[in-house]
Design an enzyme around this catalytic site. Structure first.
Site, PDB file in Angstrom:
ATOM      1  N   SER A 254       0.953  -1.177  -0.117  1.00  0.00           N
ATOM      2  CA  SER A 254      -0.147  -0.012   0.055  1.00  0.00           C
ATOM      3  C   SER A 254       1.002   1.264  -0.047  1.00  0.00           C
ATOM      4  O   SER A 254       2.123   1.389   0.345  1.00  0.00           O
ATOM      5  CB  SER A 254      -0.777  -0.069   1.399  1.00  0.00           C
ATOM      6  OG  SER A 254      -1.371   1.500   1.520  1.00  0.00           O
TER       7      SER A 254
ATOM      8  N   TYR B 171      -2.602  -0.927  10.500  1.00  0.00           N
ATOM      9  CA  TYR B 171      -2.493  -1.221   9.105  1.00  0.00           C
ATOM     10  C   TYR B 171      -1.172  -0.889   8.466  1.00  0.00           C
ATOM     11  O   TYR B 171      -0.601  -1.475   7.552  1.00  0.00           O
ATOM     12  CB  TYR B 171      -3.715  -0.721   8.388  1.00  0.00           C
ATOM     13  CG  TYR B 171      -3.949  -0.607   6.852  1.00  0.00           C
ATOM     14  CD1 TYR B 171      -4.627  -1.900   6.430  1.00  0.00           C
ATOM     15  CD2 TYR B 171      -3.336   0.289   6.026  1.00  0.00           C
ATOM     16  CE1 TYR B 171      -4.735  -2.070   5.012  1.00  0.00           C
ATOM     17  CE2 TYR B 171      -3.604   0.130   4.699  1.00  0.00           C
ATOM     18  CZ  TYR B 171      -4.053  -1.148   4.152  1.00  0.00           C
ATOM     19  OH  TYR B 171      -4.367  -1.269   2.865  1.00  0.00           O
TER      20      TYR B 171
HETATM   21  C1  BGC Z   1      -6.212   1.662   2.116  1.00  0.00           C
HETATM   22  C2  BGC Z   1      -7.539   2.725   1.699  1.00  0.00           C
HETATM   23  C3  BGC Z   1      -6.811   3.826   1.489  1.00  0.00           C
HETATM   24  C4  BGC Z   1      -5.793   3.989   0.782  1.00  0.00           C
HETATM   25  C5  BGC Z   1      -5.130   5.193   0.446  1.00  0.00           C
HETATM   26  C6  BGC Z   1      -5.240   1.477   0.866  1.00  0.00           C
HETATM   27  O1  BGC Z   1      -3.927   0.786   1.249  1.00  0.00           O
HETATM   28  O2  BGC Z   1      -6.520   0.512   2.462  1.00  0.00           O
HETATM   29  O3  BGC Z   1      -8.390   2.527   2.781  1.00  0.00           O
HETATM   30  O4  BGC Z   1      -7.869   4.751   0.819  1.00  0.00           O
HETATM   31  O5  BGC Z   1      -4.584   3.031   1.104  1.00  0.00           O
HETATM   32  O6  BGC Z   1      -4.950   6.110   1.404  1.00  0.00           O
END
Ligand code: BGC
Length: 284
Positions: free
Chosen positions: A169, A182
């Site tokens: 991410s 996360y």
């Molecule tokens: C998250 C999303 C978020 C995106 C950008 C992703 O890894 O799961 O919820 O919108 O990152 O912030």
């Protein structure tokens, strides 16, 4: 999914699929029955791969997607397993290898959010996110690598002995208040991917990551389903549109193919420029 909000810039008409770069190869896509995972499964199947769709909830979505992919002339089947369970992951790989013969590609995609302000964050929320997002990738990668090493390179199918794509991410580099579990999991994926890539490259195993930005999926519905939220999100995306799941699927198909054979240990950001510090575009 809800109706898209108004936007001056959209992804545009569907792209033609990539040519059949993955014919005869077998891929496992974890979390493959929704969102980014489902788009990756579709793109790999369109590129000619057989696809094992891992999922943990949503039997109908998984079986329907398997039926849709089979219609493209490849083999596809859904496998229910919790990626954070060592036993379930081992059993899933054994079943996939029994059904398809081997595994050539792992897309370690399964992931979730359990958001909370830091002092409110429970140990269960922390453990669930780390367990699925990070430990899940470790467990699946370990089984995949055992199979890649057992089988070795099959030159008719691929120049590599196996390919692993870790779904990361933008939050492997962008800190994220209210989402410490996360962001920590994605930061961990970054270093796990690079260390694994370094360890396994001599065995001709390619390990890389894709770091999506804001993609229109169920994980972040609140960020795009109202006009106000969408407009706020766009202040973070220089390219001026939300990402679509197929934006990630197409990159995954290319990255898994021999067209990317010399790409080893890299994170490809697919984020419309979200990591470009958009706040500085107007002089900071
Ligand atoms: C998250 C999303 C978020 C995106 C950008 C992703 O890894 O799961 O919820 O919108 O990152 O912030």
């Amino acid at each position: 999914m809800t109706t898209p909000v108004a936007s001056s810039h959209t992804a545009g008409p569907a792209l033609p699929p990539l040519p059949a770069l993955l014919t005869g190869q077998t891929a496992i896509v974890t979390g493959g029955n929704s969102g980014i995972g489902a788009a990756v499964a579709l793109a790999l199947a369109q590129a000619g791969a057989n696809v094992a769709i891992n999922y943990v909830v949503g039997d109908d979505a998984a079986n329907n997607l398997a039926a849709q992919l089979t219609g493209l002339g490849i083999l596809a089947k859904a496998y229910k397993a919790d990626v954070s369970s060592e036993d379930q992951v081992a059993a899933m790989f054994a079943s996939v290898i029994a059904d398809f013969g081997t595994v050539d590609i792992l897309v370690a995609n399964a992931g979730l959010q359990r958001d909370a302000a830091f002092t409110q964050m429970t140990l269960a929320q922390w453990n669930t996110v780390l367990g699925i997002n990070l430990t899940g990738q470790f467990l699946c990668a370990r089984e995949a690598v055992k199979e890649f090493l057992r089988r070795g390179v099959v030159p008719e199918r691929s120049r590599a002995a196996g390919k692993i794509i870790c779904m990361s991410s933008v939050h492997q580099v962008i800190p994220w208040a209210g989402h410490v579990n996360y962001a920590t999991s994605k930061g961990g994926i970054h270093m796990m991917m690079e260390s694994l890539a370094q360890e396994l490259a001599p065995q001709r195993i390619r390990v890389n990551a894709i770091a999506p930005g804001a993609i229109r999926t169920p994980i972040n519905t609140e960020a795009w389903s109202t006009q106000e939220a969408y407009d706020r999100l766009m202040t973070l995306v220089p390219y001026g549109r939300i990402g679509e799941p197929e934006d990630i699927g197409q990159v995954a198909a290319w990255l898994a193919s021999d067209h990317a054979d010399y790409v080893v240990g890299t994170t490809i950001f697919v984020d419309g420029g979200m990591t470009l510090y958009p706040g500085f575009a107007t002089n900071g």
